[in-house]
Enzyme design. Sequence first.
Site, PDB file in Angstrom:
ATOM      1  N   ASP A 100      -3.211  -2.481  12.725  1.00  0.00           N
ATOM      2  CA  ASP A 100      -3.232  -3.161  11.423  1.00  0.00           C
ATOM      3  C   ASP A 100      -3.746  -4.590  11.604  1.00  0.00           C
ATOM      4  OD1 ASP A 100      -2.162  -0.845  10.373  1.00  0.00           O
ATOM      5  OD2 ASP A 100      -0.186  -1.678   9.933  1.00  0.00           O
ATOM      6  N   HIS A 146      -5.769   3.371  14.408  1.00  0.00           N
ATOM      7  CA  HIS A 146      -6.146   1.981  14.097  1.00  0.00           C
ATOM      8  C   HIS A 146      -4.994   1.054  14.450  1.00  0.00           C
ATOM      9  CE1 HIS A 146      -3.646   3.103  10.681  1.00  0.00           C
ATOM     10  NE2 HIS A 146      -3.471   1.805  10.436  1.00  0.00           N
ATOM     11  N   HIS A 182      -1.946   3.214  16.046  1.00  0.00           N
ATOM     12  CA  HIS A 182      -1.201   4.291  15.394  1.00  0.00           C
ATOM     13  C   HIS A 182      -2.111   5.125  14.499  1.00  0.00           C
ATOM     14  CE1 HIS A 182      -1.021   0.726  12.784  1.00  0.00           C
ATOM     15  NE2 HIS A 182      -0.882   1.524  11.751  1.00  0.00           N
ATOM     16  N   LYS A 202       0.871  -1.186   0.000  1.00  0.00           N
ATOM     17  CA  LYS A 202       0.000   0.000   0.000  1.00  0.00           C
ATOM     18  C   LYS A 202       0.901   1.227   0.000  1.00  0.00           C
ATOM     19  CE  LYS A 202      -3.719   2.196   2.650  1.00  0.00           C
ATOM     20  NZ  LYS A 202      -3.530   2.685   4.036  1.00  0.00           N
TER      21      LYS A 202
HETATM   22  C1  OGA Z   1      -1.249   2.204   7.228  1.00  0.00           C
HETATM   23  C2  OGA Z   1      -0.633   3.204   8.116  1.00  0.00           C
HETATM   24  C3  OGA Z   1       0.899   5.027   8.445  1.00  0.00           C
HETATM   25  C4  OGA Z   1       1.824   5.911   7.699  1.00  0.00           C
HETATM   26  O1  OGA Z   1      -1.145   2.367   5.998  1.00  0.00           O
HETATM   27  O2  OGA Z   1      -1.827   1.230   7.780  1.00  0.00           O
HETATM   28  O3  OGA Z   1      -0.847   3.123   9.295  1.00  0.00           O
HETATM   29  O4  OGA Z   1       2.682   6.472   8.345  1.00  0.00           O
HETATM   30  N1  OGA Z   1       0.180   4.137   7.591  1.00  0.00           N
HETATM   31  O5  OGA Z   1       1.673   6.060   6.494  1.00  0.00           O
HETATM   32 NI    NI Z   2      -1.549   1.128   9.830  1.00  0.00          NI
END
Ligand code: OGA
Ligand code: NI
Length: 327
Positions: A215, A213, A269, A194
């Site tokens: 993960d 959230h 986080h 992602k």
């Molecule tokens: C995620 C996330 C945090 C970031 O994609 O699950 O928590 O710092 N990203 O991009």
């Molecule tokens: Ni995340």
Amino acid sequence: MVAERVQGLALAGLDKLPPQFIRPLNERPENSKALTGLHVPTVSFSPDCKQAAKGSEEWGIFQLTDHGISPELFRRLKEAGEGFFSLPQEYKEQYANDFAGGVFEGYGTKLAKNPDQKLEWIDYFFHFMWPTSRVNYDKWPKSPLNYREVTEEYGEEMKRVAEGVLEALSVGLGLEAGALKEALGGEEMSLEMKINLYPPCPQPELALGVEAHTDMSALTILLPNQVPGLQVIKDGSWVSVDYVPDALVVHVGDQIEVLSNGRYKSVLHRSLVSKDETRMSWAVFFVPPPDKIIGPLPHLLNETNPPLFSTKTFKDFQHRKINKLSQ
Ligand code: OGA
Ligand code: NI
């Protein structure tokens, strides 16, 4: 209907944040200042497994250094992702995902699903990376031309690094080195990519890039760009994660928390956005195959350590979490 992209809003040069992005008072960064002086632990990817286990118990997150991935590969990966997001909008829309239609891979913007119906200041690109049986290369960006080559190379490195981390965490639980990998499906464990894009935001103190959230993955390995924004909860307060050049940010996800019966913490986080700069991050999620049954590992349980989590397939866990049902 084509979703409105955050990148487009940012380019329009608004001086006020549109109301659908304004977070409730208790979530606003301006009202929940991060603690200073506390830092996420740094762990060297040497056989020093104790530090990875300790970081995962105390924080559920650590900065991994000495992982052996070349800065040159990081640079090429970042360039490929930046290259995709800088392409014309019509080109990117060819890859648009469609959650309602069951198409999860591709280019997307989060549509509100939280009770407040508030949006996150983020666009992203999501696709499977491994195993090859789950990969559809048509879903990967075809431009920049080297996207596939770089991403495959990075995927190989991610598998190697994750294997080392899982070994360290297995040993930390008093188990055989291969225990966690095996419990997560061995070679069938999936990797998902992602790429997160957080464009400049007119009023960052009122917005979130991603809301708080944990993960769903077993592990998440994140490569951030130089613009800080990630925050984690430590003992009830937000702590900002420093940018450490060339370090990987390793998050413990829900599946490792369950397998370890809560010894390792799935870290809560969120990410903040910046007024003038574009934050990007490359998150690789390591997830079990959909039908893999995940529960606290029997070796960790006894009369004084009863299971703290229920046992179910990863697919069932995902369904419950996405639909906010009890686990
Ligand atoms: C995620 C996330 C945090 C970031 O994609 O699950 O928590 O710092 N990203 O991009
Ligand atoms: Ni995340």
